[in-house]
Design a protein around this motif. Structure first.
Motif, PDB file in Angstrom:
ATOM      1  N   ASP A  73       0.802  -1.221   0.000  1.00 15.07           N
ATOM      2  CA  ASP A  73       0.000   0.000   0.000  1.00 15.07           C
ATOM      3  C   ASP A  73       0.836   1.273   0.000  1.00 15.07           C
ATOM      4  OD1 ASP A  73       1.016  -0.496   2.472  1.00 15.07           O
ATOM      5  OD2 ASP A  73      -0.821  -0.112   3.576  1.00 15.07           O
ATOM      6  N   ASP A 101       8.303  -0.829   0.651  1.00 16.54           N
ATOM      7  CA  ASP A 101       8.808  -2.100   0.129  1.00 16.54           C
ATOM      8  C   ASP A 101       9.626  -1.875  -1.131  1.00 16.54           C
ATOM      9  OD1 ASP A 101       7.039  -2.684   2.138  1.00 16.54           O
ATOM     10  OD2 ASP A 101       6.250  -4.483   1.207  1.00 16.54           O
ATOM     11  N   GLY A 160      10.844   0.960  -1.948  1.00 15.04           N
ATOM     12  CA  GLY A 160      11.945   1.855  -1.554  1.00 15.04           C
ATOM     13  C   GLY A 160      13.172   1.067  -1.125  1.00 15.04           C
ATOM     14  N   ARG A 214      16.717   0.545  -3.378  1.00 20.00           N
ATOM     15  CA  ARG A 214      17.999   0.928  -2.775  1.00 20.00           C
ATOM     16  C   ARG A 214      18.963  -0.260  -2.789  1.00 20.00           C
ATOM     17  NH1 ARG A 214      18.297   5.454  -0.244  1.00 20.00           N
ATOM     18  NH2 ARG A 214      16.236   5.850   0.589  1.00 20.00           N
ATOM     19  N   TYR A 274      11.187  -7.530   7.366  1.00 21.29           N
ATOM     20  CA  TYR A 274      11.108  -6.135   7.817  1.00 21.29           C
ATOM     21  C   TYR A 274      12.120  -5.887   8.932  1.00 21.29           C
ATOM     22  CZ  TYR A 274       6.811  -5.384   5.187  1.00 21.29           C
ATOM     23  OH  TYR A 274       5.887  -5.251   4.180  1.00 21.29           O
ATOM     24  N   PHE A 320       6.734  13.523   7.137  1.00 21.09           N
ATOM     25  CA  PHE A 320       6.270  12.382   6.329  1.00 21.09           C
ATOM     26  C   PHE A 320       5.662  11.402   7.335  1.00 21.09           C
ATOM     27  CE2 PHE A 320       7.675   8.453   3.735  1.00 21.09           C
ATOM     28  CZ  PHE A 320       6.552   8.518   2.912  1.00 21.09           C
ATOM     29  N   TYR A 346       1.824   8.950   8.568  1.00 18.33           N
ATOM     30  CA  TYR A 346       0.524   8.375   8.212  1.00 18.33           C
ATOM     31  C   TYR A 346      -0.543   9.317   8.741  1.00 18.33           C
ATOM     32  CZ  TYR A 346       3.473   4.258   7.533  1.00 18.33           C
ATOM     33  OH  TYR A 346       4.462   3.399   7.120  1.00 18.33           O
ATOM     34  N   GLU A 386      12.666  12.512  -5.733  1.00 22.31           N
ATOM     35  CA  GLU A 386      13.386  11.293  -6.135  1.00 22.31           C
ATOM     36  C   GLU A 386      14.156  10.810  -4.890  1.00 22.31           C
ATOM     37  OE1 GLU A 386      16.906   9.383  -7.009  1.00 22.31           O
ATOM     38  OE2 GLU A 386      16.991  11.565  -6.823  1.00 22.31           O
ATOM     39  N   ARG A 427       8.461   7.742   8.722  1.00 25.59           N
ATOM     40  CA  ARG A 427       7.492   6.679   8.995  1.00 25.59           C
ATOM     41  C   ARG A 427       8.019   5.352   8.433  1.00 25.59           C
ATOM     42  NH1 ARG A 427       2.837   8.149   4.430  1.00 25.59           N
ATOM     43  NH2 ARG A 427       3.582   6.619   2.907  1.00 25.59           N
ATOM     44  N   GLU A 477       9.564   2.161   7.196  1.00 30.57           N
ATOM     45  CA  GLU A 477      10.866   1.510   7.356  1.00 30.57           C
ATOM     46  C   GLU A 477      12.000   2.301   6.698  1.00 30.57           C
ATOM     47  OE1 GLU A 477      11.078  -2.639   7.307  1.00 30.57           O
ATOM     48  OE2 GLU A 477      13.078  -2.730   6.428  1.00 30.57           O
ATOM     49  N   ASP A 478      11.844   2.625   5.432  1.00 29.03           N
ATOM     50  CA  ASP A 478      13.010   3.170   4.734  1.00 29.03           C
ATOM     51  C   ASP A 478      13.295   4.622   5.124  1.00 29.03           C
ATOM     52  OD1 ASP A 478      15.130   2.697   2.827  1.00 29.03           O
ATOM     53  OD2 ASP A 478      14.112   4.189   1.583  1.00 29.03           O
ATOM     54  N   TYR A 527       4.640   1.907  11.239  1.00 23.91           N
ATOM     55  CA  TYR A 527       3.500   1.391  10.474  1.00 23.91           C
ATOM     56  C   TYR A 527       2.583   0.639  11.447  1.00 23.91           C
ATOM     57  CZ  TYR A 527       1.067  -0.841   6.550  1.00 23.91           C
ATOM     58  OH  TYR A 527       0.124  -1.249   5.645  1.00 23.91           O
TER      59      TYR A 527
HETATM   60  O1  TRH Z   1       5.770   4.456   2.405  1.00 27.07           O
HETATM   61  P1  TRH Z   1       5.968   3.857   3.730  1.00 27.07           P
HETATM   62  O2  TRH Z   1       4.887   4.058   4.684  1.00 27.07           O
HETATM   63  O3  TRH Z   1       6.259   2.318   3.583  1.00 27.07           O
HETATM   64  C1  TRH Z   1       5.719   1.367   4.444  1.00 27.07           C
HETATM   65  C2  TRH Z   1       6.704   0.662   5.291  1.00 27.07           C
HETATM   66  O4  TRH Z   1       7.779   0.150   4.586  1.00 27.07           O
HETATM   67  C3  TRH Z   1       6.000  -0.456   6.035  1.00 27.07           C
HETATM   68  O5  TRH Z   1       6.908  -1.162   6.817  1.00 27.07           O
HETATM   69  C4  TRH Z   1       5.363  -1.357   5.014  1.00 27.07           C
HETATM   70  O6  TRH Z   1       4.717  -2.388   5.632  1.00 27.07           O
HETATM   71  C5  TRH Z   1       4.407  -0.542   4.207  1.00 27.07           C
HETATM   72  O7  TRH Z   1       5.110   0.480   3.562  1.00 27.07           O
HETATM   73  C6  TRH Z   1       3.718  -1.367   3.178  1.00 27.07           C
HETATM   74  O8  TRH Z   1       7.299   4.475   4.396  1.00 27.07           O
HETATM   75  P2  TRH Z   1       8.847   4.204   4.114  1.00 27.07           P
HETATM   76  O9  TRH Z   1       9.217   2.833   4.510  1.00 27.07           O
HETATM   77  O10 TRH Z   1       9.556   5.294   4.725  1.00 27.07           O
HETATM   78  O11 TRH Z   1       8.991   4.310   2.551  1.00 27.07           O
HETATM   79  C7  TRH Z   1       8.892   5.507   1.863  1.00 27.07           C
HETATM   80  C8  TRH Z   1       9.829   5.505   0.669  1.00 27.07           C
HETATM   81  O12 TRH Z   1       9.561   6.639  -0.131  1.00 27.07           O
HETATM   82  C9  TRH Z   1      11.293   5.596   1.065  1.00 27.07           C
HETATM   83  O13 TRH Z   1      12.082   4.793   0.194  1.00 27.07           O
HETATM   84  C10 TRH Z   1      11.632   7.056   0.850  1.00 27.07           C
HETATM   85  C11 TRH Z   1      10.776   7.352  -0.340  1.00 27.07           C
HETATM   86  N1  TRH Z   1      10.431   8.772  -0.528  1.00 27.07           N
HETATM   87  C12 TRH Z   1      10.956   9.396  -1.635  1.00 27.07           C
HETATM   88  O14 TRH Z   1      11.706   8.794  -2.417  1.00 27.07           O
HETATM   89  N2  TRH Z   1      10.620  10.699  -1.850  1.00 27.07           N
HETATM   90  C13 TRH Z   1       9.826  11.397  -1.001  1.00 27.07           C
HETATM   91  O15 TRH Z   1       9.567  12.601  -1.239  1.00 27.07           O
HETATM   92  C14 TRH Z   1       9.327  10.732   0.152  1.00 27.07           C
HETATM   93  C15 TRH Z   1       8.467  11.477   1.142  1.00 27.07           C
HETATM   94  C16 TRH Z   1       9.639   9.408   0.364  1.00 27.07           C
END
Ligand code: TRH
Length: 398
Positions: free
Chosen positions: A31, A35, A37, A41, A131, A211, A213, A274, A291, A293-294, A311
């Motif tokens: 969602d 994942d 992200g 990487r 995770y 950033f 939820y 990006e 928020r 993981e990444d 999360y």
């Molecule tokens: O988007 P997320 O809430 O992802 C979550 C978690 O991974 C969670 O554990 C998982 O179960 C769920 O997804 C399905 O938050 P997260 O993990 O920080 O990932 C965001 C990615 O987006 C990260 O790689 C950074 C990237 N990003 C950008 O590249 N540019 C941006 O402007 C922003 C705000 C984020």
């Protein structure tokens, strides 16, 4: 957890061992962006640092494009940063499975691909990338093996983590130097702010990235920042905290480029950046709300104070994870600063933090900044996840 057997990790191998090795990384977007992200990487790092041939299978290229604008969501097959990007379709095409197969976050490999792994007559290392968690049980689950119930195959569980008994964190080579160089250089910072269309921070302002939820506490924080001093400039990626921005500033459907002001608070809506530019944003801000993981890991490596919204999971399974991280992170902070950070984090995750909580936390700004630098240094000194994973797989492929 399926049947697991304890196993030992293998010895170190050199970079040349990986030339021409083929890896398939499977990522289902679920969602959000975390994942893909993490997989993006990892894939880039495997190519850049280990010269591995990586095929990254992604089920939703449109989400991928959000963090990597070079991706064309209509292309079934494309190259990006040396990684072969493939649309993960159903039915799944008949392909030769790679030497190493990474199933990220339990995304469940296509059945015909698994059968091909079993029937091809050659060895494949099947990794279940899990995770991240700071909990202690991860130490004893990392590296365990689970035999396939019918086929002559086994999955290896690979856990990211903070202790040396885990797979570690994704930290590319040279990241710390690039970050330090940026943070020490005014002209690089000015160039970055101008590049994303924002004014260079004023001397007394606190610049925050947000950033998160759905979180009711955003409105409370906005109120506190609007009334308080010094001025706060809060940068919010499009689509985040939209309702609260609409309600607080009485402006419907905010879009990137919008800037709203009330008292001491300015909120700037920015485009999704990006992935590497998002890192730079984290380096450049005084405080980062992150928020999942990444972004959570990248905020730690940005060496700036931060608050994490974890999360949310069913039956509150996320609370022990949050507490385990805070217990590790707060080591070395003074009791008062640690107490404030824990209280703020808990309230933030319950949607209850407000301006007063923020003030009590931010009194400790200098200490939090020093601590964030020490924490980042410690993470960067450890063996990183890609290196651990490559060594682990090489020891199995021998
Ligand atoms: O988007 P997320 O809430 O992802 C979550 C978690 O991974 C969670 O554990 C998982 O179960 C769920 O997804 C399905 O938050 P997260 O993990 O920080 O990932 C965001 C990615 O987006 C990260 O790689 C950074 C990237 N990003 C950008 O590249 N540019 C941006 O402007 C922003 C705000 C984020």
């Amino acid at each position: 957890m399926p049947l697991l057997k304890r196993m030992r990790l293998g010895p170190e191998t050199s970079i040349s061992d990986n030339n021409h090795q083929a890896w398939d990384v499977f990522s289902a977007v679920v969602d959000n962006y975390g994942d893909i992200g993490v997989c993006w990487r990892l894939s880039r790092q495997l190519v850049a640092e280990y010269r591995i041939n990586v095929r990254l299978w992604v089920d939703c290229l449109a989400s991928f494009q959000k963090i990597c604008p070079e991706i064309d969501p209509l292309q079934q097959k494309q190259q990006c940063h040396g990684v072969e990007i493939r649309q993960w379709t159903d039915p799944f095409p008949s392909v030769e499975p790679a030497d190493v197969v990474v199933e990220a976050f339990g995304c469940k490999l296509p059945a015909n691909y698994v059968e091909a792994m079993a029937s091809g007559g050659r060895r494949h290392i099947w990794i279940n990338l899990e995770y991240l968690s700071a909990e202690e049980w991860v130490d004893s689950y990392h590296g365990l093996i689970s035999p396939h119930p019918q086929l002559p195959l086994a999955k290896h569980f690979f856990f990211p983590g903070f202790s040396p008994m885990t797979g570690g964190l994704l930290v590319e080579k040279g990241l710390a130097d690039r970050r330090r160089n940026f943070q020490a250089c005014l002209s690089l910072k000015e160039e970055f702010w101008r590049g994303i269309g924002l004014p260079v921070p004023e001397n007394e302002e606190t610049r925050v990235s947000l950033f998160c939820y759905e979180n009711k506490a955003v409105s409370n924080l906005f109120s506190g920042w609007a009334k308080g001093k010094p001025p706060v400039v809060c940068l919010v990626p499009e689509g985040v905290a939209t309702e609260q921005i609409e309600r607080f500033f009485g402006h419907s459907s905010p879009v990137p480029g919008n800037m709203f002001k009330k008292g001491g608070l300015t909120v700037c809506v920015i485009s999704f950046l990006e992935q590497d530019s998002y890192d730079t944003l984290l380096w450049a801000c005084d405080f980062n709300f992150v928020r999942g993981e990444d972004s959570f890991v990248r905020a730690q490596l940005a060496a700036q104070p931060m608050a994490w919204q974890i999360y949310p999971q069913e039956e509150g399974a996320h609370w022990p994870k949050l507490n385990a991280f805070l217990a590790r992170y707060c080591c070395g902070l003074s009791p008062d600063a640690a107490e404030r950070l824990v209280a703020f984090s808990e309230k933030w995750n319950r949607g209850e933090a407000d301006g007063a909580d923020w003030e009590k936390l931010w009194i400790h700004r200098a200490e939090l900044e020093n601590h964030a630098r020490d924490w980042a240094d410690k993470q960067e000194e450890k063996e990183d996840l890609a290196t651990n994973l490559v060594n682990f797989c090489n020891s199995k492929l021998k």
